[in-house]
Design a protein around this motif. Sequence first.
Motif, mmCIF file in Angstrom:
data_model
loop_
_atom_site.group_PDB
_atom_site.id
_atom_site.type_symbol
_atom_site.label_atom_id
_atom_site.label_comp_id
_atom_site.label_asym_id
_atom_site.label_seq_id
_atom_site.Cartn_x
_atom_site.Cartn_y
_atom_site.Cartn_z
ATOM 1 N N UNK A 65 -2.722 -6.303 -3.061
ATOM 2 C CA UNK A 65 -3.904 -6.418 -2.222
ATOM 3 C C UNK A 65 -3.464 -6.520 -0.769
ATOM 4 N N UNK A 66 -4.161 -5.808 0.100
ATOM 5 C CA UNK A 66 -3.825 -5.814 1.518
ATOM 6 C C UNK A 66 -5.078 -6.222 2.297
ATOM 7 N N UNK A 67 -4.972 -7.303 3.034
ATOM 8 C CA UNK A 67 -6.077 -7.792 3.845
ATOM 9 C C UNK A 67 -6.085 -7.059 5.190
ATOM 10 N N UNK A 68 -7.196 -7.089 5.876
ATOM 11 C CA UNK A 68 -7.319 -6.384 7.159
ATOM 12 C C UNK A 68 -6.313 -6.896 8.194
ATOM 13 N N UNK A 69 -5.911 -8.153 8.071
ATOM 14 C CA UNK A 69 -4.929 -8.718 8.999
ATOM 15 C C UNK A 69 -3.510 -8.250 8.678
ATOM 16 N N UNK A 70 -3.336 -7.576 7.523
ATOM 17 C CA UNK A 70 -2.015 -7.101 7.123
ATOM 18 C C UNK A 70 -1.352 -7.986 6.077
ATOM 19 N N UNK A 71 -2.018 -9.076 5.692
ATOM 20 C CA UNK A 71 -1.482 -9.974 4.667
ATOM 21 C C UNK A 71 -1.434 -9.238 3.329
ATOM 22 N N UNK A 72 -0.292 -9.348 2.621
ATOM 23 C CA UNK A 72 -0.105 -8.655 1.341
ATOM 24 C C UNK A 72 -0.045 -9.692 0.226
ATOM 25 N N UNK A 73 -0.805 -9.452 -0.829
ATOM 26 C CA UNK A 73 -0.779 -10.321 -1.997
ATOM 27 C C UNK A 73 -0.269 -9.507 -3.178
ATOM 28 N N UNK A 78 1.620 -14.446 -1.678
ATOM 29 C CA UNK A 78 1.467 -13.800 -0.377
ATOM 30 C C UNK A 78 2.863 -13.453 0.126
ATOM 31 N N UNK A 79 3.077 -12.167 0.387
ATOM 32 C CA UNK A 79 4.389 -11.673 0.805
ATOM 33 C C UNK A 79 4.267 -10.864 2.080
ATOM 34 N N UNK A 80 5.386 -10.691 2.754
ATOM 35 C CA UNK A 80 5.432 -9.720 3.842
ATOM 36 C C UNK A 80 6.083 -8.453 3.281
ATOM 37 N N UNK A 81 6.156 -7.418 4.080
ATOM 38 C CA UNK A 81 6.666 -6.134 3.594
ATOM 39 C C UNK A 81 8.125 -6.233 3.158
ATOM 40 N N UNK A 82 8.922 -7.022 3.876
ATOM 41 C CA UNK A 82 10.351 -7.189 3.532
ATOM 42 C C UNK A 82 10.504 -7.832 2.153
ATOM 43 N N UNK A 83 9.716 -8.854 1.875
ATOM 44 C CA UNK A 83 9.779 -9.523 0.570
ATOM 45 C C UNK A 83 9.331 -8.583 -0.540
ATOM 46 N N UNK A 84 8.327 -7.758 -0.249
ATOM 47 C CA UNK A 84 7.844 -6.784 -1.228
ATOM 48 C C UNK A 84 8.927 -5.742 -1.509
ATOM 49 N N UNK A 85 9.667 -5.352 -0.475
ATOM 50 C CA UNK A 85 10.764 -4.396 -0.650
ATOM 51 C C UNK A 85 11.858 -4.941 -1.556
ATOM 52 N N UNK A 107 -4.193 2.109 8.451
ATOM 53 C CA UNK A 107 -3.709 3.188 7.591
ATOM 54 C C UNK A 107 -2.190 3.099 7.445
ATOM 55 N N UNK A 108 -1.535 2.681 8.512
ATOM 56 C CA UNK A 108 -0.086 2.569 8.524
ATOM 57 C C UNK A 108 0.418 1.601 7.458
ATOM 58 N N UNK A 109 -0.269 0.468 7.271
ATOM 59 C CA UNK A 109 0.151 -0.551 6.296
ATOM 60 C C UNK A 109 0.055 -0.004 4.872
ATOM 61 N N UNK A 110 -1.021 0.724 4.583
ATOM 62 C CA UNK A 110 -1.193 1.311 3.247
ATOM 63 C C UNK A 110 -0.099 2.348 2.996
ATOM 64 N N UNK A 111 0.181 3.179 4.004
ATOM 65 C CA UNK A 111 1.221 4.211 3.864
ATOM 66 C C UNK A 111 2.588 3.576 3.664
ATOM 67 N N UNK A 112 2.881 2.483 4.338
ATOM 68 C CA UNK A 112 4.166 1.803 4.161
ATOM 69 C C UNK A 112 4.344 1.346 2.714
ATOM 70 N N UNK A 113 3.284 0.815 2.124
ATOM 71 C CA UNK A 113 3.380 0.340 0.738
ATOM 72 C C UNK A 113 3.474 1.522 -0.226
ATOM 73 N N UNK A 114 2.698 2.578 0.013
ATOM 74 C CA UNK A 114 2.806 3.775 -0.834
ATOM 75 C C UNK A 114 4.210 4.383 -0.737
ATOM 76 N N UNK A 115 4.765 4.398 0.469
ATOM 77 C CA UNK A 115 6.109 4.921 0.683
ATOM 78 C C UNK A 115 7.148 4.071 -0.049
ATOM 79 N N UNK A 116 6.977 2.755 -0.009
ATOM 80 C CA UNK A 116 7.879 1.847 -0.712
ATOM 81 C C UNK A 116 7.855 2.111 -2.216
#
Length: 136
Positions: A65-73, A78-85, A107-116
């Motif tokens: 889940x990605x919140x509008x603020x960029x928070x990832x669950x 709750x993780x940041x992109x580095x922890x998700x990687x 859109x950039x945040x969604x693409x980063x996760x899809x790319x990961x």
Amino acid sequence: MISRSKEDSFLTPDLTPLIDVTFLLLIFFLVSSVFKKEEQILKLILPQTLSGQKINSKNLNHHIQIESSGKILFESQILDLKSLEIKVPTLSTESSFKISADSKTSYDKVIQILDLLKKNNFHKVSLVTLKKGKKK
């Protein structure tokens, strides 16, 4: 002859077996019940689409889940992109994902996760949306 008093003439049933059966039924229903996992912890306003396909969410192993603020669950954490990687490569490549992103998420945040996910050979990915006209 022995005379019985009125108090002795009333018979009371033994309630112990009834209580035992009640507790056994209670335990049975508690053990056999399936409790629904909390699906959505973050408050998201999902984007709306006219087209789309309903999928069986039971076949999707993981929920991002990605919140509008960029928070990832991910997996109730709750993780940041580095922890998700770090976490994603430890999963089986047969895993499937559903991504819920707030409609105001960049859109950039969604693409980063899809790319990961693609970088780690995960190909079963679904984006969660609402049909136009429906409110969740």
